[in-house]
Design a protein around this motif. Structure first.
Motif, PDB file in Angstrom:
ATOM      1  N   TYR A 191      58.644   1.705  20.750  1.00 25.32           N
ATOM      2  CA  TYR A 191      57.147   1.575  20.125  1.00 25.32           C
ATOM      3  C   TYR A 191      57.408   1.205  18.577  1.00 25.32           C
ATOM      4  CZ  TYR A 191      56.123   4.410  24.330  1.00 25.32           C
ATOM      5  OH  TYR A 191      56.023   4.767  25.506  1.00 25.32           O
ATOM      6  N   TYR A 195      56.160  -2.077  17.006  1.00 21.65           N
ATOM      7  CA  TYR A 195      55.065  -1.823  15.838  1.00 21.65           C
ATOM      8  C   TYR A 195      55.567  -2.673  14.840  1.00 21.65           C
ATOM      9  CZ  TYR A 195      52.103   0.784  12.803  1.00 21.65           C
ATOM     10  OH  TYR A 195      50.824   1.188  11.785  1.00 21.65           O
ATOM     11  N   GLU A 199      53.690  -6.008  13.269  1.00 28.60           N
ATOM     12  CA  GLU A 199      52.846  -5.845  11.888  1.00 28.60           C
ATOM     13  C   GLU A 199      53.562  -7.165  11.157  1.00 28.60           C
ATOM     14  OE1 GLU A 199      50.886  -3.342  10.257  1.00 28.60           O
ATOM     15  OE2 GLU A 199      50.603  -3.251  12.424  1.00 28.60           O
ATOM     16  N   GLN A 357      50.220   4.216  21.786  1.00 33.73           N
ATOM     17  CA  GLN A 357      51.135   2.879  21.638  1.00 33.73           C
ATOM     18  C   GLN A 357      51.288   2.795  23.264  1.00 33.73           C
ATOM     19  OE1 GLN A 357      52.042   1.337  19.011  1.00 33.73           O
ATOM     20  NE2 GLN A 357      50.351   2.790  18.392  1.00 33.73           N
TER      21      GLN A 357
END
Lengths: 426, 278
Positions: A191, A195, A199, A357
């Motif tokens: 996760y 992530y 981003e 998530q």
């Protein structure tokens, strides 16, 4: 956002309340009623009879000090990584023995195996990744079995490591086509990596490849050029540096300071049928966690868990991870004392974030009752009580908000949080 | 005799040559340390010189082997046992799985071999099941048998059953007609016919199947133990892989080879013992 949701108001959930009730009833029955009598009239009848002469309610109230463990010889599985520090060190450093338990800690080859061996009851409890008890309870990637997570093991302590040949590719935007390894599909590593790259505008399913590789095999794979990097638990990252194979690109602490990683997990059945054993085990682990939290003890712990019976790593590698004074693979010595830290409190907001998530990446479908699952799986009450006894300061609420790479997370608005991401599978 | 001696000399020379090449290939390169001393203390010697950690030299391996030979049976807790103990676990698993497979394969092979009808009926199943890699059964075994030890033995069972079954069928089916006809004229009972005529006649073929099976079983146990972990020589190799200790992995590989050879030798002796000249 109260912690107290059971009938008596002392437990995080009705389930935790029930465990305690049952433990008291069990102890009382064993102390007063002969076994043959019990089997003759049945458990509930015996209890009803006892309740008329014995202040059962008061006994349950007075239940603060745990009774004798139902089972003292236990097997606890672990993966050889520093996240498991409290679970491992509790054996050589005598924390289990202090609580009357004879625990054999068994090294296991990978997360799928540890899951299966725990579901098979070869292990009484195990070191797991904090998303795993949620996934197992939901039946995601496993047969659904009600699972619990009584304590977090460590916070922080992971890193993204890249192969030495990528020394100049420090911008994630240049990672298109990279192959990454994470320990397991249901892991904070998966996760966090998703992530992190998302981003930076990369789609983790389309622009890079992510595959599950057991931590002990990661350095060998990086060395063989099978992968370009990994988001891995330590000592894997430090070992890659030690062997001149990789460098530490970013510590997970720099992605989300204070994130949970590994956990101490047990089946709900174990917790309910052996409440005293469960308590003794949890107490031993929380004591060990409190000990590991103190920076001055870290060197001693590194020496205790590095030998072949546990991590099977050079002591200096483990020491660099635990003390936070480490070589980064680029020729610098960095000093980050909280590179890894130990905090047992199973925040319900952690569970909610993990579930968001899972939802975001399509691991679970349909509506999710985030708060209910968090409450049922992450057992906060016992952890809080024992943390106080071990000299740690447990928080008064089980929810907190946090910010990850500049994006705020409100545990009360999980659905909105999932919707707010541009890159997602949900 | 002369030739045997010569062959031995060539073997020793080849070994010497291999070790020599290995030695030269792993001579330490004198690279200047490219980092300051504080950093160098935190990483391995090769990493400090700016390269990847190196393959062990023959001397490294020799030292490790001596360590293992000096103390092959130590037991320092559930995850750290001597190489002798690990080999014993592996051999026990192989013999158990192999023994169970023999108990099933040989009688069933007899039945199939003696009945052409059964042979045709079961052939498709055997053909589909035979080529499946025994390790593919592992997740299924763990899930259903719910015990990693039993699963490992089951995988050995599955991998050793096919060569024995097929060879038994073949051996039984190709017993010479004349001998069966003689047995029929003498009105020998079916049980006696099976034990006194067919079994000795088919024994060499059956033994060949067993020899193939034990070889495969020994190959598979290493992989199976790497998967489930805990004990055994496969776990030993996996555990040392985790520690990137190539010298220990090589010691394990050497031990696996020696035991494999011993098992094969044992079955070749047995095979010779039941072979007959027509």
């Amino acid at each position: 956002m109260s912690l107290y949701r059971c009938a008596c108001g002392r437990h995080g959930s009705q389930f935790e309340h029930d465990i305690e009730e049952r433990a008291v009833e069990e102890a009382l029955l064993r102390a007063t009623v002969r076994r043959d009598f019990l089997s003759l009239i049945g458990r509930s009848a015996a209890l009803a009879a006892l309740a008329s002469v014995f202040p059962l309610g008061a006994a349950k109230e007075a239940f603060a000090q745990a009774g004798k463990p139902e089972k003292t010889k236990l097997k606890v599985g672990f993966i050889p990584i520093t996240c498991a520090t409290p679970i491992i060190m509790a054996q050589p450093m005598g924390f289990y023995a202090k609580h009357g338990l004879d625990v054999e800690v068994v090294k296991t080859a990978g997360w799928a195996v540890i899951r299966d061996k725990t579901l098979n009851k070869e292990y009484d409890a195990a070191h797991m990744l904090s998303p795993m008890p949620l996934a197992i309870t939901l039946g995601a990637g496993a047969t659904a079995v009600p699972y619990t997570m009584p304590a977090v093991e460590n916070i922080n302590g992971q890193a993204i490591t890249l192969a030495v040949k990528h020394k100049d590719k420090r911008d994630p935007k240049s990672w298109k086509g990279f192959k990454f390894a994470v320990p397991f599909d249901y892991s904070m590593h998966n996760y966090l990596l998703r992530y992190y790259v998302a981003e930076h505008g990369l789609d983790p399913d389309r622009d890079i490849q992510i595959r599950a590789v057991p931590p002990p095999e990661m350095v060998a794979n990086l060395r063989a050029d099978n992968i370009d990097g990994f988001l891995a638990p330590d000592p894997v990252n430090q070992r890659a540096v030690y062997d001149g194979v990789g460098f530490i690109h970013v510590l997970s602490k720099e992605i989300w300071d204070g994130h949970p990683c590994c956990a101490f997990a047990a089946s709900r059945e174990f917790v309910t049928t052996m409440p005293n054993t469960y308590r003794a085990l949890l107490k031993a682990i929380i004591d060990a966690t409190a000990y590991a939290r103190k920076v001055e003890n870290r060197k001693e712990i590194a020496a205790a868990i590095a030998p072949p019976n546990y991590l099977n790593q050079p002591v200096t590698v483990v020491e660099q991870v635990l003390t936070g004074t480490f070589a980064d693979g680029l020729g610098n010595v960095r000093k980050v004392p909280d590179r890894i830290d130990f905090d047992p409190f199973p925040w319900h907001s952690f569970a909610v974030w993990i579930l968001t998530q899972m939802k975001r990446w399509g691991q679970i479908k349909g509506d999710v009752d985030y708060q209910k699952l968090a409450r049922e799986v992450y057992l906060a009450t016992d952890a809080a009580k024992m943390m106080a006894e071990a000299g740690l300061k447990p928080p008064t609420s089980t929810y907190k908000s946090f910010t990850i790479m500049g994006r705020a997370f409100d545990p009360m608005k999980p659905k909105e949080y999932v919707d707010s991401f541009a890159i997602k599978r949900a | 005799m002369r030739q045997q001696l010569l062959a031995g000399v060539i073997s020793v020379l080849l070994l010497g040559l291999a070790i020599g090449v290995w030695h030269l290939a792993t001579l330490p390169k004198s690279g200047a340390a490219t980092v300051d001393s504080e950093y160098a203390k935190l990483v391995g010697a090769q990493a400090a010189a700016g390269s990847k950690s190196a393959f062990p030299t023959p001397v490294d391996l020799g030292r490790k082997l001596l360590d293992h030979l000096r103390e092959p049976f130590y037991d320092r807790g559930p995850n750290d046992k001597g190489i002798g103990v690990q080999l014993a676990y592996s051999i026990a698993r192989v013999l158990l799985g192999f023994g169970l497979a023999a108990l099933v394969a040989i009688p069933v092979g007899f039945l199939i071999g003696m009945s052409p009808l059964l042979y045709r009926a079961l052939d498709p199943f055997i053909q589909v099941l035979k080529p499946i890699s025994p390790l593919a059964w592992m997740p299924l075994a763990l899930f259903t048998l719910k015990d990693s030890n039993v699963s490992a033995v089951f995988v050995i069972f599955v991998c050793s059953i096919w060569p024995m079954l097929i060879n038994t069928v073949f051996g039984v089916a190709s017993v010479r007609r004349d001998w069966l006809n003689v047995a029929r004229t003498l009105e020998v009972s079916p049980v006696r016919k099976a034990l006194a005529v067919i079994l000795p006649a088919a024994a060499p073929t059956i033994m060949t199947g067993m020899r193939i099976s034990i070889g495969i079983a020994w190959l598979v146990i290493v992989a199976a133990e790497m998967l489930v972990g805990g004990t055994g020589i496969g776990y030993f190799v996996w555990n040392e892989w985790n520690n990137l200790s190539i010298a220990n992995i090589l010691s394990g590989i050497l031990a696996i080879g020696l035991i494999g050879m011993a098992l094969d030798l044992l079955f070749s002796r047995l095979q010779k013992a039941v072979t007959y000249a027509e």
